[in-house]
Design a protein around this motif. Structure first.
Motif, PDB file in Angstrom:
ATOM      1  N   ALA A  54      31.952   9.038  51.352  1.00 32.93           N
ATOM      2  CA  ALA A  54      31.309   8.136  50.392  1.00 32.93           C
ATOM      3  C   ALA A  54      31.356   6.696  50.898  1.00 32.93           C
ATOM      4  CB  ALA A  54      31.981   8.245  49.034  1.00 32.93           C
ATOM      5  N   TRP A  55      32.494   6.303  51.482  1.00 35.10           N
ATOM      6  CA  TRP A  55      32.613   4.952  52.057  1.00 35.10           C
ATOM      7  C   TRP A  55      31.604   4.761  53.184  1.00 35.10           C
ATOM      8  CZ3 TRP A  55      33.678   3.333  57.043  1.00 35.10           C
ATOM      9  CH2 TRP A  55      33.915   1.965  57.194  1.00 35.10           C
ATOM     10  N   MET A  56      31.495   5.765  54.053  1.00 34.68           N
ATOM     11  CA  MET A  56      30.618   5.637  55.208  1.00 34.68           C
ATOM     12  C   MET A  56      29.151   5.588  54.797  1.00 34.68           C
ATOM     13  SD  MET A  56      30.876   7.659  58.828  1.00 34.68           S
ATOM     14  CE  MET A  56      29.496   8.759  58.736  1.00 34.68           C
ATOM     15  N   ASN A  57      28.767   6.402  53.813  1.00 36.07           N
ATOM     16  CA  ASN A  57      27.383   6.368  53.330  1.00 36.07           C
ATOM     17  C   ASN A  57      26.984   4.954  52.920  1.00 36.07           C
ATOM     18  OD1 ASN A  57      26.983   9.617  51.662  1.00 36.07           O
ATOM     19  ND2 ASN A  57      27.224   9.077  53.796  1.00 36.07           N
ATOM     20  N   PHE A  58      27.838   4.311  52.125  1.00 36.50           N
ATOM     21  CA  PHE A  58      27.526   2.954  51.671  1.00 36.50           C
ATOM     22  C   PHE A  58      27.539   1.967  52.824  1.00 36.50           C
ATOM     23  CE2 PHE A  58      29.205  -1.217  50.504  1.00 36.50           C
ATOM     24  CZ  PHE A  58      28.202  -1.663  49.655  1.00 36.50           C
ATOM     25  N   THR A  59      28.493   2.093  53.719  1.00 34.55           N
ATOM     26  CA  THR A  59      28.652   1.117  54.798  1.00 34.55           C
ATOM     27  C   THR A  59      27.428   1.050  55.690  1.00 34.55           C
ATOM     28  OG1 THR A  59      31.059   1.338  54.797  1.00 34.55           O
ATOM     29  CG2 THR A  59      30.044   0.545  56.828  1.00 34.55           C
ATOM     30  N   TRP A  60      26.907   2.206  56.096  1.00 30.54           N
ATOM     31  CA  TRP A  60      25.742   2.202  56.981  1.00 30.54           C
ATOM     32  C   TRP A  60      24.470   1.787  56.234  1.00 30.54           C
ATOM     33  CZ3 TRP A  60      25.800   2.917  62.245  1.00 30.54           C
ATOM     34  CH2 TRP A  60      27.030   3.302  62.787  1.00 30.54           C
ATOM     35  N   PHE A  61      24.362   2.189  54.961  1.00 28.55           N
ATOM     36  CA  PHE A  61      23.222   1.735  54.171  1.00 28.55           C
ATOM     37  C   PHE A  61      23.238   0.218  54.037  1.00 28.55           C
ATOM     38  CE2 PHE A  61      21.422   0.271  50.198  1.00 28.55           C
ATOM     39  CZ  PHE A  61      20.155   0.832  50.223  1.00 28.55           C
ATOM     40  N   ALA A  62      24.405  -0.335  53.715  1.00 23.80           N
ATOM     41  CA  ALA A  62      24.506  -1.783  53.516  1.00 23.80           C
ATOM     42  C   ALA A  62      24.213  -2.547  54.796  1.00 23.80           C
ATOM     43  CB  ALA A  62      25.903  -2.134  52.995  1.00 23.80           C
ATOM     44  N   SER A  63      24.575  -1.979  55.936  1.00 21.04           N
ATOM     45  CA  SER A  63      24.292  -2.658  57.201  1.00 21.04           C
ATOM     46  C   SER A  63      22.796  -2.795  57.425  1.00 21.04           C
ATOM     47  CB  SER A  63      24.924  -1.879  58.362  1.00 21.04           C
ATOM     48  OG  SER A  63      24.850  -2.612  59.558  1.00 21.04           O
ATOM     49  N   ALA A  64      22.025  -1.866  56.868  1.00 20.52           N
ATOM     50  CA  ALA A  64      20.572  -1.906  57.054  1.00 20.52           C
ATOM     51  C   ALA A  64      19.836  -2.623  55.935  1.00 20.52           C
ATOM     52  CB  ALA A  64      20.028  -0.478  57.179  1.00 20.52           C
ATOM     53  N   TYR A  65      20.348  -2.552  54.685  1.00 21.23           N
ATOM     54  CA  TYR A  65      19.525  -2.957  53.545  1.00 21.23           C
ATOM     55  C   TYR A  65      20.168  -3.954  52.576  1.00 21.23           C
ATOM     56  CZ  TYR A  65      16.130   0.674  54.707  1.00 21.23           C
ATOM     57  OH  TYR A  65      15.173   1.435  55.329  1.00 21.23           O
ATOM     58  N   ASP A  66      21.338  -4.413  52.838  1.00 27.35           N
ATOM     59  CA  ASP A  66      22.006  -5.305  51.890  1.00 27.35           C
ATOM     60  C   ASP A  66      21.192  -6.586  51.669  1.00 27.35           C
ATOM     61  OD1 ASP A  66      23.677  -6.896  50.403  1.00 27.35           O
ATOM     62  OD2 ASP A  66      25.301  -6.959  51.869  1.00 27.35           O
ATOM     63  N   ASN A  67      20.659  -6.745  50.444  1.00 26.33           N
ATOM     64  CA  ASN A  67      19.959  -8.001  50.126  1.00 26.33           C
ATOM     65  C   ASN A  67      20.747  -8.852  49.127  1.00 26.33           C
ATOM     66  OD1 ASN A  67      19.610  -6.687  47.705  1.00 26.33           O
ATOM     67  ND2 ASN A  67      17.395  -6.964  47.609  1.00 26.33           N
ATOM     68  N   ASP A  68      21.873  -8.335  48.653  1.00 28.15           N
ATOM     69  CA  ASP A  68      22.820  -9.087  47.828  1.00 28.15           C
ATOM     70  C   ASP A  68      22.199  -9.662  46.556  1.00 28.15           C
ATOM     71  OD1 ASP A  68      25.487  -9.896  47.421  1.00 28.15           O
ATOM     72  OD2 ASP A  68      25.033 -11.926  48.104  1.00 28.15           O
ATOM     73  N   ASP A  69      21.192  -8.982  46.006  1.00 29.39           N
ATOM     74  CA  ASP A  69      20.663  -9.479  44.740  1.00 29.39           C
ATOM     75  C   ASP A  69      21.446  -8.848  43.582  1.00 29.39           C
ATOM     76  OD1 ASP A  69      19.727  -6.894  44.518  1.00 29.39           O
ATOM     77  OD2 ASP A  69      17.605  -7.440  44.338  1.00 29.39           O
ATOM     78  N   MET A  70      21.079  -9.187  42.364  1.00 28.53           N
ATOM     79  CA  MET A  70      21.853  -8.744  41.200  1.00 28.53           C
ATOM     80  C   MET A  70      21.849  -7.225  41.047  1.00 28.53           C
ATOM     81  SD  MET A  70      20.894 -11.611  38.314  1.00 28.53           S
ATOM     82  CE  MET A  70      21.836 -10.709  37.074  1.00 28.53           C
ATOM     83  N   LEU A  71      20.681  -6.605  41.259  1.00 29.70           N
ATOM     84  CA  LEU A  71      20.602  -5.153  41.102  1.00 29.70           C
ATOM     85  C   LEU A  71      21.433  -4.442  42.172  1.00 29.70           C
ATOM     86  CD1 LEU A  71      19.476  -2.752  39.625  1.00 29.70           C
ATOM     87  CD2 LEU A  71      17.390  -2.920  41.034  1.00 29.70           C
ATOM     88  N   TYR A  72      21.361  -4.937  43.409  1.00 32.06           N
ATOM     89  CA  TYR A  72      22.154  -4.346  44.488  1.00 32.06           C
ATOM     90  C   TYR A  72      23.646  -4.430  44.159  1.00 32.06           C
ATOM     91  CZ  TYR A  72      24.112  -3.616  49.150  1.00 32.06           C
ATOM     92  OH  TYR A  72      24.848  -3.141  50.221  1.00 32.06           O
ATOM     93  N   ARG A  73      24.089  -5.577  43.672  1.00 36.75           N
ATOM     94  CA  ARG A  73      25.495  -5.741  43.318  1.00 36.75           C
ATOM     95  C   ARG A  73      25.883  -4.807  42.180  1.00 36.75           C
ATOM     96  NH1 ARG A  73      27.255 -12.128  43.432  1.00 36.75           N
ATOM     97  NH2 ARG A  73      26.672 -12.564  45.596  1.00 36.75           N
ATOM     98  N   ALA A  74      25.015  -4.701  41.164  1.00 35.75           N
ATOM     99  CA  ALA A  74      25.336  -3.864  40.002  1.00 35.75           C
ATOM    100  C   ALA A  74      25.469  -2.399  40.403  1.00 35.75           C
ATOM    101  CB  ALA A  74      24.269  -4.034  38.929  1.00 35.75           C
ATOM    102  N   VAL A  75      24.553  -1.921  41.238  1.00 34.95           N
ATOM    103  CA  VAL A  75      24.617  -0.522  41.665  1.00 34.95           C
ATOM    104  C   VAL A  75      25.850  -0.276  42.525  1.00 34.95           C
ATOM    105  CG1 VAL A  75      23.421   1.282  42.963  1.00 34.95           C
ATOM    106  CG2 VAL A  75      22.119  -0.256  41.500  1.00 34.95           C
ATOM    107  N   THR A  76      26.221  -1.249  43.348  1.00 37.89           N
ATOM    108  CA  THR A  76      27.431  -1.110  44.159  1.00 37.89           C
ATOM    109  C   THR A  76      28.673  -1.047  43.282  1.00 37.89           C
ATOM    110  OG1 THR A  76      26.382  -2.308  45.999  1.00 37.89           O
ATOM    111  CG2 THR A  76      28.791  -2.162  46.006  1.00 37.89           C
ATOM    112  N   LEU A  77      28.707  -1.847  42.226  1.00 42.69           N
ATOM    113  CA  LEU A  77      29.847  -1.795  41.310  1.00 42.69           C
ATOM    114  C   LEU A  77      29.921  -0.450  40.594  1.00 42.69           C
ATOM    115  CD1 LEU A  77      29.686  -5.409  39.817  1.00 42.69           C
ATOM    116  CD2 LEU A  77      31.307  -4.521  41.499  1.00 42.69           C
TER     117      LEU A  77
END
Length: 412
Positions: free
Chosen positions: A84-107
């Motif tokens: 689960a950690w790795m799935n998020f890590t590689w996705f974030a390396s490609a697509y992290d835009n740090d907007d409110m929705l991205y942060r909320a879904v990550t939380l």
């Protein structure tokens, strides 16, 4: 995992940074000054809660004489946490835009991790995986939503890749239901099948298009998680020593374990960070092998802390296992860590058979330390420290011969 063919959008540090919602488009693989974000660091810290719970249960299993079953359960649960950690890590390396929705879904994903952590004890002791599965449902639904959001802004092969990821995550999550619904004897087989299925999702998703993961960012993310896991090892062993001293006043007997444990952890940190690895991650094939291999690095690093706790408990008479078994709980994960770091990192930067042999020989010597009784942990720590010194000396010597001056980066 992810590619240089992706478009380069405005980065989170650009002029669009303060917009609350932005398109979730691929970031550039060559983006300058790409570093881990505060949200990613918070994400890692919350994952360590689950790792700590798995470590506690491993300690109980080994201390009670059920090492085989405990190791199997630990390996299964650690895979769920790590994947689960790795799935998020590689996705974030490609697509992290740090907007409110991205942060909320990550939380939301972080909330799923905490649910999973709450179910670790039941999974370990009663083979009840319901809470673990529910935590995974929360994490994976959020992860699939991220991929679907990225697909909405993508076109062509990139969109297909994003949709494959989302579909693969959801299908695998249905498959994990087998751990909850099927009879207990069938569950290990369900686990093996699902591990293979999970590992195949990135291979299938990226067969036509690779996502734009950032080599330096990925290397930093893995390095930071290694530090956090090693920190958890230090914390766990410190609590064990404190408890033993308070209850049994056995400081003299515990000092060799404490000193050896610190030498092991300090050496583990040094050896991992002796060379910069991001330059080696030039292709998806290399990145897949390196990223998947870190399961053993993270699991063995965390298991060292569990082993130190077992050694402390055995020394003060709180377990019914032998000194040999308690020593093996420390030396075996230490040897595995040394071998895995060599295979994934160090061997790519070694010149000649002598340098290549340092870590494999050190792993063998650490295993031999298992048979030294009460001094096994201290001896393993001294071997680990000597490995660092030897590696640094050989690197300096090579640098002197090749460049006329000492190498500036010590290595093991």
């Amino acid at each position: 995992m992810t590619s240089s063919s992706a478009p380069v959008p405005a980065s989170p540090g650009g002029p669009q940074h303060h917009r609350p919602l932005r398109r979730l488009t691929a970031r550039g693989r060559g983006e300058a000054h790409r570093v881990a974000s505060p949200l990613e660091l918070f994400f890692d810290l919350c994952f360590v809660v689950a790792i700590a719970q798995a470590g506690v249960e491993l300690v109980h299993a080994v201390a009670e004489g059920h090492a085989g079953e405990g190791i199997v359960n630990y390996a299964m649960l650690f895979f769920a946490i790590w994947w689960a950690w790795m799935n998020f890590t590689w996705f974030a390396s490609a697509y992290d835009n740090d907007d409110m929705l991205y942060r909320a879904v990550t939380l939301i994903q972080i909330f799923g991790v905490l649910v999973l952590a709450a179910g670790v004890s039941s999974a370990f002791r009663d083979h009840d995986y319901l809470a673990v599965w529910l935590g995974y449902v929360i994490m994976r639904l959020a992860m699939a939503a991220q991929w679907l959001r990225a697909a909405r802004s993508a076109e062509g092969a990139e969109r297909t890749t994003d949709l494959r990821y989302a579909g693969g995550v959801l299908l695998c999550q249905v498959g994990w239901l087998g751990l909850v619904l099927l009879p207990e004897p069938a569950r290990p087989w369900v686990f093996l099948v699902m591990v293979i299925a999970e590992l195949c999702v990135p291979l299938y998703a990226e067969k036509d298009h690779t996502t734009s993961w950032h080599p330096h960012h990925i290397a930093e993310r893995y390095g930071l998680f290694t530090i956090i896991v090693l920190g958890e090892t230090v914390a766990a062993s410190t609590v064990a020593v404190k408890s033993a001293v308070d209850e049994h006043n056995a400081l003299g007997e515990l000092l060799p374990i404490a000193a050896g444990g610190l030498l092991i952890v300090f050496s583990a940190w040094w050896i991992y960070f002796a060379v910069p690895i991001h330059g080696h991650l030039r292709s998806n094939r290399q990145a897949f092998l390196w990223g998947y291999g870190h399961y053993l690095i993270f699991a063995s690093a965390a298991a060292i802390g569990a082993g130190l706790e077992v050694a402390v408990e055995q020394t003060v008479g709180k377990t019914h296992i032998s000194t040999l078994s308690a020593s093996a709980a420390v030396t075996l994960p230490t040897a595995l860590y040394l071998l895995t770091v060599w295979a994934l990192h160090s061997r790519h930067f070694k010149a000649g058979i002598v340098q290549q042999a340092v870590l494999p020989v050190a792993a063998l010597l650490v295993i031999c330390c298992t048979f030294l009784g009460d001094w096994a942990v201290l001896a393993a720590g001294l071997v680990s420290a000597l490995t660092v010194v030897t590696g640094a000396a050989l690197t300096a010597r090579t640098g002197t011969h090749e460049h006329g001056e000492k190498a500036s980066v010590p290595a093991a």
